[in-house]
Design an enzyme around this catalytic site. Sequence first.
Site, mmCIF file in Angstrom:
data_model
loop_
_atom_site.group_PDB
_atom_site.id
_atom_site.type_symbol
_atom_site.label_atom_id
_atom_site.label_comp_id
_atom_site.label_asym_id
_atom_site.label_seq_id
_atom_site.Cartn_x
_atom_site.Cartn_y
_atom_site.Cartn_z
ATOM 1 N N HIS B 56 0.845 -1.209 0.000
ATOM 2 C CA HIS B 56 0.000 0.000 0.000
ATOM 3 C C HIS B 56 0.874 1.250 0.000
ATOM 4 O O HIS B 56 1.278 1.742 1.043
ATOM 5 C CB HIS B 56 -0.924 -0.009 1.219
ATOM 6 N N ASP B 301 1.101 2.784 3.790
ATOM 7 C CA ASP B 301 0.221 3.807 3.214
ATOM 8 C C ASP B 301 1.055 5.073 2.943
ATOM 9 O O ASP B 301 0.612 6.196 3.175
ATOM 10 C CB ASP B 301 -0.964 4.113 4.136
#
Lengths: 309, 420
Positions: B56, B301
């Site tokens: 991610h 992320d």
Amino acid sequence: MLKRKDLIGLIDVNAEELTEILDTAADMKRHLRDGDKQLPYLRGKTVTILFYENSTRTRTSFELASKYLGATVINIAAGSSSVAKGETLVDTGKTLDAQLNDFLIMRHPMGGAPYLLAKVAKAGVLNAGDGMNEHPTQALLDMLTMREHFGRLEGLKVAIVGDIKHSRVAKSNLFGLTTMGAEVRMFAPETLIPKGIDKLGAKLCSSKQEALDGADVVMGLRIQLERQQAGNFPSLNEYAEFYGVDGKSLQYANPNAIIMHPGPVNRGVELTGKEIDHEKSRIEEQVFSGIAVRMAVLKLLNDYRNHQA
Amino acid sequence: MIIRNGNVVLENEVVKKDILVKDGKIVEIADTIPADGSQEIDASGKHVFPGLIDMHVHLRDPGYEYKEDIESGSKAAVKGGFTQICCMPNTNPIMDNKVVVSYVKHKAQEVGLCKVHPIGAITKGEKGEQLAQIGEMKKAGAVAISDDGVSVSSSRLMRLAMEYASGFGVKCLCHCEDKELVDGGVVNEGLSSTIAGLKGIPRAAEDIMIARDIALAESLDVPVHICHVSTHSGVRLIRDAKKAGVKVTAETCPHYYAVTDEVITGFDTNTKVNPPIREEVDKLAILEGLKDGTLDCIVTDHAPHHINDKNVEYNLAAFGISGIETSFGFAITYLYKTGELTLSQIADKMSKAPAKILGLDGGAITVGGVADLMIADLDKTFVIDPQKFVSKGKNNPFGGYELSGVVEYTIVDGEIKYQA
């Protein structure tokens, strides 16, 4: 001596500092009462008032306070400035610095914006209200008004009723009053109580009677119409019935209690018309205290600037 | 290449071994491997991990190269110990077709540092209205689909997406956020949001979508993956679903297991991230979820932004933390040194599990396996200085934190791509 470049919130202002501000404000008030509106502590200084939100009473109060202190005052409404052309707050701050401003008084719809301005600007920053965060001079003027009536703040029972969640006034009062040893009670629809406010020292009440029982100060808060439209409560009628301050609910309070409101009041909603005009009401006194408190803060911040220079 | 004397982090144990690498593969793991004249790396006192895999990441390329591009993002990745990364499709244009997928793959190959696997969008333009060309993107090299940054708000369309994608063996990676409930919120709703006077985002905004996507996956009997879990209640929903046999996997990030939302009260916009950093109860549940396997993997992320996107009012600042260069240090400091996870478990969360979820090569140190490796000194410490990141995104709120675990080598297909 108040040792600060800026005044952004009461969250980190201690009792000694608060007392100094209130004492200075009481002095200012005496002068003003005597008709002395020329107290040139800020002669030769420039104050820019930068409002990103509409306001009449706070803006004019700051403007008059600055003028009574002899400062040169500029007013900027964000809608008619380069802000409307997309200038960032950081760039606005740098520009105002380059124009040799000594103080920037800002109202902004977003919490924390004055911290950003204070970080980039050499000028002192006074927060005139930032989003749901703080409105320190409003709380100071409330505290001054209470102190004048009761002669003290310690031990006072202050009931704040209304839209606590969106109220920077309630929050600054909570910080300032608890620091000074007062008890702060809050009562509002559950949808308008911010999470964790009790952990900050507020006593949450479950009825108007509980909130007002023996209260020395009853403070209403303005309810914005859009809060109803957003579904926080069903109607202004219902709000007035359960959360409005009227003659009946005032019977629970201390017989010597005073009624306060940061204004502007929705008559018949937060307070009934009778209560606004009641002898217990200090709403107009609050306005007068506002000028004195703002003069006091400007003077003290300026003293510190001069001391640093 | 021979990697000598390293503490090799295997699936269930850490053993001191030599590793022989030839032609991009691991050909031998043994107590002593005789020198063969090839390059040798002395890993004495250090640990050899399978190359980390971050499923991610935002590379911002194409369209937002001022925030990050495939080259700077790849450099940051190998510095962080990652040999494979998966990049999200919220670029400009959105990666919702084979052309953008191919662009990313080709540019990443030209850069030639880590392996970059594109994640295609679920819907065209991430608008939540029509399905993107899932089959064509898969053919072009996309390894999964996601509308990361937003949820597909229509339950009907989300169901169709999961159903259709399952026919191609493609998983949906679900960003779970009920936008209406978020309602302009910028931080977790709680004491910290009240202190700061910033609008809060309730846990329910995330939990509702986690519950919905679990329900859709269960009803279709297809796998689903939940992105960046931040709430204690979300962990419980996933744990219960797993117990019930739903094919759900999930990830979390360092900023959810290591810190709490007290960090937002100073209005540092680098703390603004979506979902928001939550409270102690959430942090503890995330740690528990990592330990008991509810949370399969750790991702970063990684969301690089330009300073202009962050040096503004908190409400106006972009969401996201640039974190790919510090993720391994966070894991060693906050998971290993604290005794929460073993090194094998960390290797599982940060390499094996993502490989398994997405069907990628790698993820373990095995004979015959791909030679994607990372060598780190776990006793060495460093102080985070975002200004020294090789990523273009300096937006990390943990400047000044001291972390253990310094990446010394990152090896991709048997070639050294980063050396400290």
